[in-house]
Motif scaffolding. Structure first.
Motif, PDB file in Angstrom:
ATOM      1  N   ALA A 333      75.980 125.829 -16.996  1.00  0.00           N
ATOM      2  CA  ALA A 333      77.251 125.456 -17.625  1.00  0.00           C
ATOM      3  C   ALA A 333      77.740 126.558 -18.561  1.00  0.00           C
ATOM      4  O   ALA A 333      78.940 126.863 -18.605  1.00  0.00           O
ATOM      5  CB  ALA A 333      77.094 124.145 -18.389  1.00  0.00           C
ATOM      6  N   ILE A 334      76.813 127.170 -19.295  1.00  0.00           N
ATOM      7  CA  ILE A 334      77.190 128.297 -20.162  1.00  0.00           C
ATOM      8  C   ILE A 334      77.753 129.437 -19.313  1.00  0.00           C
ATOM      9  O   ILE A 334      78.802 130.007 -19.619  1.00  0.00           O
ATOM     10  CB  ILE A 334      75.970 128.783 -20.973  1.00  0.00           C
ATOM     11  CG1 ILE A 334      75.555 127.723 -22.003  1.00  0.00           C
ATOM     12  CG2 ILE A 334      76.273 130.108 -21.663  1.00  0.00           C
ATOM     13  CD1 ILE A 334      74.220 128.004 -22.671  1.00  0.00           C
ATOM     14  N   GLY A 335      77.032 129.756 -18.219  1.00  0.00           N
ATOM     15  CA  GLY A 335      77.479 130.847 -17.356  1.00  0.00           C
ATOM     16  C   GLY A 335      78.836 130.590 -16.740  1.00  0.00           C
ATOM     17  O   GLY A 335      79.697 131.485 -16.691  1.00  0.00           O
ATOM     18  N   ALA A 336      79.045 129.358 -16.270  1.00  0.00           N
ATOM     19  CA  ALA A 336      80.326 129.027 -15.634  1.00  0.00           C
ATOM     20  C   ALA A 336      81.476 129.036 -16.630  1.00  0.00           C
ATOM     21  O   ALA A 336      82.633 129.274 -16.252  1.00  0.00           O
ATOM     22  CB  ALA A 336      80.219 127.664 -14.958  1.00  0.00           C
ATOM     23  N   ALA A 337      81.170 128.775 -17.906  1.00  0.00           N
ATOM     24  CA  ALA A 337      82.213 128.696 -18.928  1.00  0.00           C
ATOM     25  C   ALA A 337      82.531 130.033 -19.576  1.00  0.00           C
ATOM     26  O   ALA A 337      83.476 130.119 -20.380  1.00  0.00           O
ATOM     27  CB  ALA A 337      81.802 127.696 -20.012  1.00  0.00           C
ATOM     28  N   LEU A 338      81.800 131.080 -19.267  1.00  0.00           N
ATOM     29  CA  LEU A 338      82.081 132.376 -19.875  1.00  0.00           C
ATOM     30  C   LEU A 338      83.496 132.819 -19.520  1.00  0.00           C
ATOM     31  O   LEU A 338      83.915 132.721 -18.366  1.00  0.00           O
ATOM     32  CB  LEU A 338      81.074 133.419 -19.378  1.00  0.00           C
ATOM     33  CG  LEU A 338      79.628 133.250 -19.861  1.00  0.00           C
ATOM     34  CD1 LEU A 338      78.726 134.261 -19.144  1.00  0.00           C
ATOM     35  CD2 LEU A 338      79.533 133.436 -21.372  1.00  0.00           C
ATOM     36  N   PRO A 339      84.243 133.327 -20.471  1.00  0.00           N
ATOM     37  CA  PRO A 339      85.619 133.756 -20.183  1.00  0.00           C
ATOM     38  C   PRO A 339      85.645 134.847 -19.112  1.00  0.00           C
ATOM     39  O   PRO A 339      84.784 135.732 -19.079  1.00  0.00           O
ATOM     40  CB  PRO A 339      86.115 134.291 -21.532  1.00  0.00           C
ATOM     41  CG  PRO A 339      85.238 133.646 -22.554  1.00  0.00           C
ATOM     42  CD  PRO A 339      83.902 133.474 -21.903  1.00  0.00           C
ATOM     43  N   ALA A 340      86.649 134.786 -18.252  1.00  0.00           N
ATOM     44  CA  ALA A 340      86.772 135.768 -17.177  1.00  0.00           C
ATOM     45  C   ALA A 340      86.850 137.188 -17.732  1.00  0.00           C
ATOM     46  O   ALA A 340      86.302 138.130 -17.137  1.00  0.00           O
ATOM     47  CB  ALA A 340      88.007 135.461 -16.338  1.00  0.00           C
ATOM     48  N   GLY A 341      87.503 137.345 -18.883  1.00  0.00           N
ATOM     49  CA  GLY A 341      87.610 138.667 -19.479  1.00  0.00           C
ATOM     50  C   GLY A 341      86.264 139.225 -19.906  1.00  0.00           C
ATOM     51  O   GLY A 341      86.020 140.436 -19.807  1.00  0.00           O
TER      52      GLY A 341
END
Length: 461
Positions: A333-341
């Protein structure tokens, strides 16, 4: 030759014996399967053993050998496949019950191994989503280190490492996104190679861990890994490289770790690095102490890529996320939520990071560093880590390895003796992009000068 000796002979000798018709593939595979049946209930190296399929494939290999087919480097040799890599008709379980079930096709690396004549004997256990530096799972249990059954063989290629150290295959396929071939190899007395990025195919798992992860071999001898590389890398030539000494090389020795890792380097591990430097000097190489210029952004950018990679894998391959371990769900969940930038920054930083690190190779041919900072964890201990512990400690013993996943350079784990507990210690050799064959030659030279194959794991004696 008795069955135990045959199973322990390794891929190169097994292939030679089959090619010379001194033994059949069926004899080699039956000896391997018997050893798996004897030892794997204790080691838990395999998630699944493909007994009937392996015997059929061995019979087919014997038919090809009888017809004079000498073009396949692994003809009739038993090979183990890490369970994050697809084998047709089997689930790619990734150490979890959350997987999607059987897959229809072999991964490209497995297809190439089969084309080279390999007999697939089973799929080796991994920690859930290949996240941990130990092979501990809630679903399948913990893999044990053949040298000491109370210890882990490492991760995430821990099942492959335990299988190879115990002689449960001729050679094994592993994957490495931050040290996952090299750490288990160091902790189980094996030669393991993280090849140059994109040389051994990772399809269909392309861009694994945001480009960090590659496939490669774990083996008891350098010559065995060379056959794996001949089978999977276009152009081959690795068996020849293992049979010849390298030219005199310029070698840098360093125990400096990248900023942010903050490791504690064990005394035995430090001694092994310097002893390897002295050995290489005695073999005619020029050896100097020289540190890589590690960029300060290396560790945070690498962590971003790992976390997003775990999130990507859960989203792409885990249709039952509710079955995942709590830690895995939270990390994903942390990885998926990382901002695209932020992810874009981490990927784009690679070019500058690589250029800065590669300046060392303007002056040297090979770098020698520690592999793991210390010996293996207790089996099951890492599996009990929560999310904060994983984030804080996941790389604590891997500090010299992830940099070369970022740059994509080849890096090998080479056995370098035993520690005070009688457990294996390994050192890391790093080369230029595409210099995989040079690392194979140098590692084989070290193996000849300081043989390690005579040391047998005490945990299964």
């Amino acid at each position: 030759m008795d069955a135990t000796t045959l199973a322990l002979a390794g891929a190169a000798e097994q292939a030679r014996l089959i090619r010379a018709k001194e033994v059949s593939s069926r004899e080699v595979v039956e000896a391997t399967l018997a050893r798996i049946a004897q030892l794997d209930p204790t080691l838990n190296a395999f998630r699944v053993v493909l007994v009937e399929r392996a015997l059929v494939e061995a019979q087919q290999a014997d038919g090809r050998a009888g017809a004079g087919d000498a073009s396949r480097p692994l003809l009739g040799v038993p090979v183990a496949i890490k369970d994050d890599v697809d084998v047709a008709g089997e689930a790619t379980a990734w150490g979890t019950a959350a997987h999607a079930g059987p897959v229809a096709q072999d991964a490209e690396a497995v297809r190439r191994l089969r084309a080279a004549g390999a007999v697939i004997v089973g799929k080796t256990l991994v920690p859930e989503l290949t996240m941990l530096p130990a092979t501990d799972t809630t679903t399948f249990g913990s893999t044990r280190n053949p040298w000491d059954l109370s210890r882990t063989p490492g991760g995430s290629s821990g099942g492959s490492a335990a299988a190879m150290a115990a002689g449960l295959a001729g050679v094994a396929l592993g994957s490495d996104g931050a040290g996952s071939i090299r750490t288990p190899s160091a902790w189980t007395g094996l030669f393991g190679l993280k090849p140059t990025r994109d040389r051994v195919p990772v399809a269909p798992h392309d861009d694994a861990w945001q480009g960090l992860s590659v496939n490669g071999p774990l083996a008891r001898r350098v010559a065995d890994a060379a056959l794996f590389l001949d089978a999977t890398i276009d152009g081959g030539g690795f068996a020849d490289a293992a049979a010849r000494e390298p030219r005199p090389l310029r070698v840098a020795v360093s125990t400096k770790a990248m900023p942010g890792a903050l490791p504690f380097l064990g005394n035995e591990e430090k001694r092994a690095v310097h002893a390897t430097g002295e050995l290489l000097r005695s073999l005619g190489h020029e050896v100097v102490e020289r540190d890589p210029d590690y960029p300060k952004s290396l560790y945070p950018a690498g962590l971003v890529r790992v976390l997003r990679g775990v999130g990507d894998d859960v989203g792409a391959a885990m249709p039952h996320p509710e079955r995942l371990e709590t830690r895995t769900r939270r990390v994903a969940a942390i990885g998926a939520a990382l901002p695209a930038g932020l992810v874009r920054w981490a990927r784009q930083a690679e070019a500058v990071q690589t250029a800065q690190l590669l300046r060392l190779w303007d002056d040297v041919d090979v770098l020698v560093t520690p592999c793991a900072a210390n010996g293996p964890y207790r089996a099951g201990a890492v599996g009990r880590w929560g999310t904060p512990q994983y984030l804080a400690r996941g790389a604590e013993r891997l500090s010299w390895m992830p940099a070369w996943n970022v740059t994509g350079q080849p890096a090998a784990a080479v056995p370098a003796g035993l520690d005070d507990d009688g457990l294996p210690v390994g050192v890391q050799l790093v080369g230029r992009h595409g210099d995989d064959a040079l690392l194979v030659s140098l590692s084989a030279q070290v193996e000849t000068a300081q043989p390690w194959i005579g040391r047998r794991p005490g945990g299964i004696a």
